[in-house]
Design a protein around this motif. Structure first.
Motif, PDB file in Angstrom:
ATOM      1  N   VAL A  90       7.899 -24.662 -48.871  1.00  0.00           N
ATOM      2  CA  VAL A  90       8.355 -25.772 -49.711  1.00  0.00           C
ATOM      3  C   VAL A  90       8.621 -27.010 -48.859  1.00  0.00           C
ATOM      4  O   VAL A  90       8.304 -28.137 -49.269  1.00  0.00           O
ATOM      5  CB  VAL A  90       9.612 -25.361 -50.507  1.00  0.00           C
ATOM      6  CG1 VAL A  90      10.151 -26.548 -51.300  1.00  0.00           C
ATOM      7  CG2 VAL A  90       9.289 -24.197 -51.442  1.00  0.00           C
ATOM      8  N   ALA A  91       9.176 -26.804 -47.663  1.00  0.00           N
ATOM      9  CA  ALA A  91       9.407 -27.946 -46.767  1.00  0.00           C
ATOM     10  C   ALA A  91       8.091 -28.629 -46.400  1.00  0.00           C
ATOM     11  O   ALA A  91       8.016 -29.861 -46.331  1.00  0.00           O
ATOM     12  CB  ALA A  91      10.135 -27.485 -45.502  1.00  0.00           C
ATOM     13  N   LEU A  92       7.063 -27.816 -46.182  1.00  0.00           N
ATOM     14  CA  LEU A  92       5.751 -28.389 -45.864  1.00  0.00           C
ATOM     15  C   LEU A  92       5.185 -29.161 -47.054  1.00  0.00           C
ATOM     16  O   LEU A  92       4.604 -30.249 -46.892  1.00  0.00           O
ATOM     17  CB  LEU A  92       4.788 -27.273 -45.451  1.00  0.00           C
ATOM     18  CG  LEU A  92       3.380 -27.707 -45.031  1.00  0.00           C
ATOM     19  CD1 LEU A  92       3.430 -28.620 -43.807  1.00  0.00           C
ATOM     20  CD2 LEU A  92       2.507 -26.479 -44.746  1.00  0.00           C
ATOM     21  N   ILE A  93       5.379 -28.626 -48.262  1.00  0.00           N
ATOM     22  CA  ILE A  93       4.914 -29.323 -49.470  1.00  0.00           C
ATOM     23  C   ILE A  93       5.634 -30.657 -49.622  1.00  0.00           C
ATOM     24  O   ILE A  93       5.018 -31.689 -49.912  1.00  0.00           O
ATOM     25  CB  ILE A  93       5.121 -28.433 -50.710  1.00  0.00           C
ATOM     26  CG1 ILE A  93       4.158 -27.249 -50.673  1.00  0.00           C
ATOM     27  CG2 ILE A  93       4.932 -29.234 -52.006  1.00  0.00           C
ATOM     28  CD1 ILE A  93       4.481 -26.166 -51.693  1.00  0.00           C
ATOM     29  N   ILE A  94       6.956 -30.664 -49.411  1.00  0.00           N
ATOM     30  CA  ILE A  94       7.727 -31.903 -49.519  1.00  0.00           C
ATOM     31  C   ILE A  94       7.263 -32.913 -48.470  1.00  0.00           C
ATOM     32  O   ILE A  94       7.105 -34.108 -48.767  1.00  0.00           O
ATOM     33  CB  ILE A  94       9.231 -31.610 -49.383  1.00  0.00           C
ATOM     34  CG1 ILE A  94       9.723 -30.872 -50.633  1.00  0.00           C
ATOM     35  CG2 ILE A  94      10.038 -32.894 -49.177  1.00  0.00           C
ATOM     36  CD1 ILE A  94      11.139 -30.342 -50.530  1.00  0.00           C
ATOM     37  N   GLU A  95       7.033 -32.427 -47.258  1.00  0.00           N
ATOM     38  CA  GLU A  95       6.540 -33.312 -46.197  1.00  0.00           C
ATOM     39  C   GLU A  95       5.199 -33.924 -46.581  1.00  0.00           C
ATOM     40  O   GLU A  95       4.967 -35.129 -46.381  1.00  0.00           O
ATOM     41  CB  GLU A  95       6.408 -32.535 -44.892  1.00  0.00           C
ATOM     42  CG  GLU A  95       5.965 -33.388 -43.704  1.00  0.00           C
ATOM     43  CD  GLU A  95       5.785 -32.576 -42.449  1.00  0.00           C
ATOM     44  OE1 GLU A  95       5.939 -33.143 -41.353  1.00  0.00           O
ATOM     45  OE2 GLU A  95       5.483 -31.363 -42.540  1.00  0.00           O
ATOM     46  N   ALA A  96       4.306 -33.098 -47.156  1.00  0.00           N
ATOM     47  CA  ALA A  96       2.986 -33.594 -47.550  1.00  0.00           C
ATOM     48  C   ALA A  96       3.087 -34.593 -48.693  1.00  0.00           C
ATOM     49  O   ALA A  96       2.377 -35.612 -48.706  1.00  0.00           O
ATOM     50  CB  ALA A  96       2.098 -32.418 -47.948  1.00  0.00           C
ATOM     51  N   ALA A 120      10.179 -37.222 -52.919  1.00  0.00           N
ATOM     52  CA  ALA A 120       9.572 -35.890 -52.834  1.00  0.00           C
ATOM     53  C   ALA A 120      10.625 -34.798 -52.979  1.00  0.00           C
ATOM     54  O   ALA A 120      10.443 -33.826 -53.729  1.00  0.00           O
ATOM     55  CB  ALA A 120       8.831 -35.743 -51.505  1.00  0.00           C
ATOM     56  N   ILE A 121      11.737 -34.937 -52.279  1.00  0.00           N
ATOM     57  CA  ILE A 121      12.803 -33.923 -52.335  1.00  0.00           C
ATOM     58  C   ILE A 121      13.317 -33.749 -53.755  1.00  0.00           C
ATOM     59  O   ILE A 121      13.432 -32.635 -54.277  1.00  0.00           O
ATOM     60  CB  ILE A 121      13.959 -34.305 -51.391  1.00  0.00           C
ATOM     61  CG1 ILE A 121      13.534 -34.144 -49.923  1.00  0.00           C
ATOM     62  CG2 ILE A 121      15.203 -33.460 -51.677  1.00  0.00           C
ATOM     63  CD1 ILE A 121      14.519 -34.729 -48.942  1.00  0.00           C
ATOM     64  N   HIS A 122      13.637 -34.858 -54.405  1.00  0.00           N
ATOM     65  CA  HIS A 122      14.251 -34.754 -55.726  1.00  0.00           C
ATOM     66  C   HIS A 122      13.247 -34.404 -56.812  1.00  0.00           C
ATOM     67  O   HIS A 122      13.627 -33.838 -57.855  1.00  0.00           O
ATOM     68  CB  HIS A 122      15.013 -36.043 -56.043  1.00  0.00           C
ATOM     69  CG  HIS A 122      16.300 -36.140 -55.275  1.00  0.00           C
ATOM     70  ND1 HIS A 122      17.451 -35.511 -55.684  1.00  0.00           N
ATOM     71  CD2 HIS A 122      16.598 -36.739 -54.098  1.00  0.00           C
ATOM     72  CE1 HIS A 122      18.407 -35.733 -54.800  1.00  0.00           C
ATOM     73  NE2 HIS A 122      17.915 -36.471 -53.828  1.00  0.00           N
ATOM     74  N   THR A 123      11.984 -34.675 -56.584  1.00  0.00           N
ATOM     75  CA  THR A 123      10.953 -34.211 -57.505  1.00  0.00           C
ATOM     76  C   THR A 123      10.875 -32.687 -57.489  1.00  0.00           C
ATOM     77  O   THR A 123      10.847 -32.032 -58.543  1.00  0.00           O
ATOM     78  CB  THR A 123       9.593 -34.814 -57.141  1.00  0.00           C
ATOM     79  OG1 THR A 123       9.658 -36.234 -57.277  1.00  0.00           O
ATOM     80  CG2 THR A 123       8.493 -34.285 -58.043  1.00  0.00           C
ATOM     81  N   VAL A 124      10.863 -32.108 -56.297  1.00  0.00           N
ATOM     82  CA  VAL A 124      10.828 -30.650 -56.168  1.00  0.00           C
ATOM     83  C   VAL A 124      12.126 -30.032 -56.689  1.00  0.00           C
ATOM     84  O   VAL A 124      12.107 -29.031 -57.423  1.00  0.00           O
ATOM     85  CB  VAL A 124      10.585 -30.246 -54.702  1.00  0.00           C
ATOM     86  CG1 VAL A 124      10.748 -28.745 -54.513  1.00  0.00           C
ATOM     87  CG2 VAL A 124       9.197 -30.689 -54.253  1.00  0.00           C
ATOM     88  N   LEU A 125      13.252 -30.642 -56.329  1.00  0.00           N
ATOM     89  CA  LEU A 125      14.546 -30.139 -56.768  1.00  0.00           C
ATOM     90  C   LEU A 125      14.659 -30.155 -58.288  1.00  0.00           C
ATOM     91  O   LEU A 125      15.111 -29.184 -58.910  1.00  0.00           O
ATOM     92  CB  LEU A 125      15.663 -30.982 -56.149  1.00  0.00           C
ATOM     93  CG  LEU A 125      17.105 -30.531 -56.358  1.00  0.00           C
ATOM     94  CD1 LEU A 125      17.333 -29.175 -55.699  1.00  0.00           C
ATOM     95  CD2 LEU A 125      18.067 -31.568 -55.783  1.00  0.00           C
ATOM     96  N   GLY A 126      14.231 -31.243 -58.894  1.00  0.00           N
ATOM     97  CA  GLY A 126      14.329 -31.373 -60.347  1.00  0.00           C
ATOM     98  C   GLY A 126      13.430 -30.394 -61.079  1.00  0.00           C
ATOM     99  O   GLY A 126      13.843 -29.769 -62.065  1.00  0.00           O
ATOM    100  N   ALA A 127      12.207 -30.257 -60.599  1.00  0.00           N
ATOM    101  CA  ALA A 127      11.276 -29.324 -61.237  1.00  0.00           C
ATOM    102  C   ALA A 127      11.787 -27.888 -61.118  1.00  0.00           C
ATOM    103  O   ALA A 127      11.740 -27.108 -62.083  1.00  0.00           O
ATOM    104  CB  ALA A 127       9.893 -29.453 -60.603  1.00  0.00           C
TER     105      ALA A 127
END
Length: 270
Positions: free
Chosen positions: A180-186, A205-212
């Protein structure tokens, strides 16, 4: 709170330290937690911070504890478990988070098999958001599992599963925070590529992943339902999803879980 038992923790450098900080005066009174580690500085820091007790060594810890939490890496098990076995007696029991080390291997160090709960947590325990999976050894009863779940629920949430799934759990949720960290970085890199400032791109990116993830956790819907809700015909999300499928993201993530699972199996056989 578990007030009638004492917990002994062997290894407080990483996950052991995280768990103790999560459970002290929440699951176990801090004064009923005993800790030891090869690094005395880590022990002193933890005892000063949380009010836990320095057991001095493994023998002293096993003498004082009802539950022994072995928070040591797999390579340390052959040197640590014989020391525990030398001093352990019924009704003391063990929790282990050594990745890949099966309950049968752990039990083999003891002449009389104690209850052993094997756990696969993940690093998100440091922010109270771990998913931990517990599996029971041959002598474990419901009360052992209940206490073990109390410990790991203080670090997030937990599941009880059959041990045959633990290598796959390691490949998915144990290693998953790195994926997930790699996805957020990308995602952030993509934002920078189209002109966003780096700090803003990373926050987005962080809050998009967190929210989903929060939406899926709360609704328990299949991820495809959320994906379809965001995607309109001929729209921006449809274009982005096409690029992800064309690039093989789905297959690549699946291969990552398979590779990590295989490595967990290999570690368990060494």
């Amino acid at each position: 709170m578990v007030k009638d038992l004492h917990l002994g923790v062997i290894g407080v450098g990483k996950m052991g330290g995280i768990v103790v900080r999560s459970i002290a005066d929440v699951v176990f009174p801090a004064g009923q937690i005993w800790v030891t580690d090869l690094d005395n500085v880590l022990v002193e820091q933890l005892c000063d911070e949380k009010g836990t007790n320095d057991a001095g060594n493994i023998a002293g810890l096993v003498e004082k504890a009802d539950v022994i939490f072995c928070a040591v890496p797999p390579a340390a098990v052959p040197s640590i478990l014989p020391q525990v076995a030398h001093h352990l007696s019924a009704p003391q029991w063990i929790i282990s988070i050594a990745a890949g080390v099966t309950t049968s291997t752990l039990e083999s160090y003891f002449d009389t098999t104690p209850p052993i709960v094997r756990v696969m947590p993940n690093i998100a325990a440091s922010v109270g958001a771990a998913i931990s999976v517990l599996t029971a050894g041959t002598q474990v009863n419901t009360e052992h599992l209940k206490i073990a779940q109390q410990i790991f629920n203080a670090c997030g949430t937990s599941l009880v599963m059959e041990e045959r799934h633990l290598d796959a759990v390691t490949g998915l949720s144990g290693s998953g925070p790195a994926y997930v960290a790699l996805i957020i970085e990308a995602l952030a890199d993509g934002g920078v590529h189209v002109g966003l400032p780096r700090t803003d791109a990373q926050q987005l990116a962080i809050h998009t992943v967190l929210g989903a993830a929060k939406m899926l956790a709360e609704t328990q819907e299949h991820p495809a339902v959320l994906k379809n809700r965001v995607t309109t015909p001929g729209g921006t999300t449809a274009a982005g999803l096409h690029a992800l499928e064309y690039g093989g993201l789905r297959a690549t993530l699946t291969e990552a879980v398979l590779a990590a699972t295989k490595r967990a199996e290999e570690l368990g056989n060494t």
